[in-house]
Design an enzyme around this catalytic site. Structure first.
Site, PDB file in Angstrom:
ATOM      1  CB  ILE A  95      -0.976   0.007   1.205  1.00  0.00           C
ATOM      2  CG1 ILE A  95      -1.825   1.293   1.204  1.00  0.00           C
ATOM      3  CG2 ILE A  95      -0.266  -0.193   2.529  1.00  0.00           C
ATOM      4  CD1 ILE A  95      -2.948   1.304   2.232  1.00  0.00           C
ATOM      5  CB  SER A  96       0.955   4.286   0.337  1.00  0.00           C
ATOM      6  OG  SER A  96       1.324   5.639   0.175  1.00  0.00           O
ATOM      7  CD1 TRP A  97       8.168   4.914   0.328  1.00  0.00           C
ATOM      8  CD2 TRP A  97       8.066   2.864   1.217  1.00  0.00           C
ATOM      9  NE1 TRP A  97       9.456   4.451   0.449  1.00  0.00           N
ATOM     10  CE2 TRP A  97       9.421   3.191   0.996  1.00  0.00           C
ATOM     11  CE3 TRP A  97       7.761   1.623   1.771  1.00  0.00           C
ATOM     12  CZ2 TRP A  97      10.468   2.322   1.316  1.00  0.00           C
ATOM     13  CZ3 TRP A  97       8.787   0.741   2.086  1.00  0.00           C
ATOM     14  CH2 TRP A  97      10.128   1.099   1.861  1.00  0.00           C
TER      15      TRP A  97
END
Length: 272
Positions: A95-97
């Site tokens: 998720i995300s980074w």
């Protein structure tokens, strides 16, 4: 919960044991977030599914490394973690980074990734960016260290359910998560400088599910559409909500993840 030494680095790791026939799900978290952030999502998954979570070096309960690192060097860290836990292969969710980390792992070590789930993420530096004011707030870990500030910027930064109730983001970031040293956050920022997966996405081998919110100020949904076009065996699922919905509304997204992970498993959870 334990500290493991992997490639000379200490990692705080949490493992939920599952059915041996099912591959475990390795979770790669967002920037500055400890493994507790995704506890609501883990709780919403089938209890038969094993789950591996970890804190990046310098984040949560993992000791900070002496020097910064780069994303391209991290696949060996994840492979070493799976080795120590006795797994040849895993499903991987980022998720995300952590979505960047998951992409790099799948590109570098496709033999270790059965299926890939990318949530609220982008292909790195060659992406369609969010609003400059939003990106500016991402340059410091203040929201992870100041609950009042986290609530103040939640709607603008995370969108989705955080617009209606900013305490959702504040509680997710502060109620149970564990704070690491500030330099751990900056090391994560440094690690993605110049990194992009965009030209390599057509070579991504594992079947991939892309989950993207229609109100995500950090990662505009157009990035997910671009990735979907480039990744050969990918499925795109655009959900109503923002950047933190995987933890804020876990039951809804867990069902989509479960359906994708189970698509090629038999009734007893084994691969045909």
């Amino acid at each position: 919960m334990r500290i493991l030494r992997v490639g000379g680095r200490g990692l705080r790791v949490a493992v939920r044991e599952g059915t041996s026939a099912w591959p475990p799900l390795l979770l790669c978290n967002g920037i500055g977030a400890s493994l507790e952030l995704l506890q609501p999502f883990v709780d919403a998954l089938d209890p038969r599914r094993g789950v591996i979570r970890f804190d990046m070096p310098g984040v949560g309960g993992s000791p900070a490394p002496a020097v910064p690192y780069h994303l391209v060097t991290l696949p060996s860290l994840l492979a070493g973690l799976l080795d120590q836990l006795g797994y040849e292969q895993a499903d991987v969710l980022g998720i995300s980074w952590g979505g960047g980390l998951a992409q790099q792992f799948a590109l570098s070590r496709p033999d270790r990734v059965r299926r890939l789930v990318l949530v609220a993420t982008a292909p790195g530096s060659l992406m369609v960016p969010g609003h400059p004011r939003v990106l500016l707030r991402m340059l410091t870990p203040r929201r992870h260290r100041d609950p009042g500030y986290a609530a103040h910027v939640a709607g603008e930064l995370y969108g989705g359910s955080a617009r209606e109730d900013p305490t959702v983001a504040r509680d997710l970031l502060h109620a149970t998560t564990r704070l690491g040293p500030a330099r751990g956050y900056y090391y994560q920022l440094i690690s993605i400088l110049g990194w992009t997966s965009l030209p390599r996405l057509p070579r991504l081998r594992p079947p991939t599910l892309i989950l993207a919110g229609d109100d995500d100020p950090i990662i505009p949904v157009v990035n997910a559409r671009i990735m979907h076009r480039l990744i050969p065996r990918s499925t795109l699922h655009v959900y109503q909500g923002g950047h933190l919905e995987l933890a804020a509304d876990p039951e809804r997204l867990a069902s989509a993840v479960e359906a994708f992970l189970d698509a090629d498993l038999t009734a007893d959870g084994s691969q045909p």
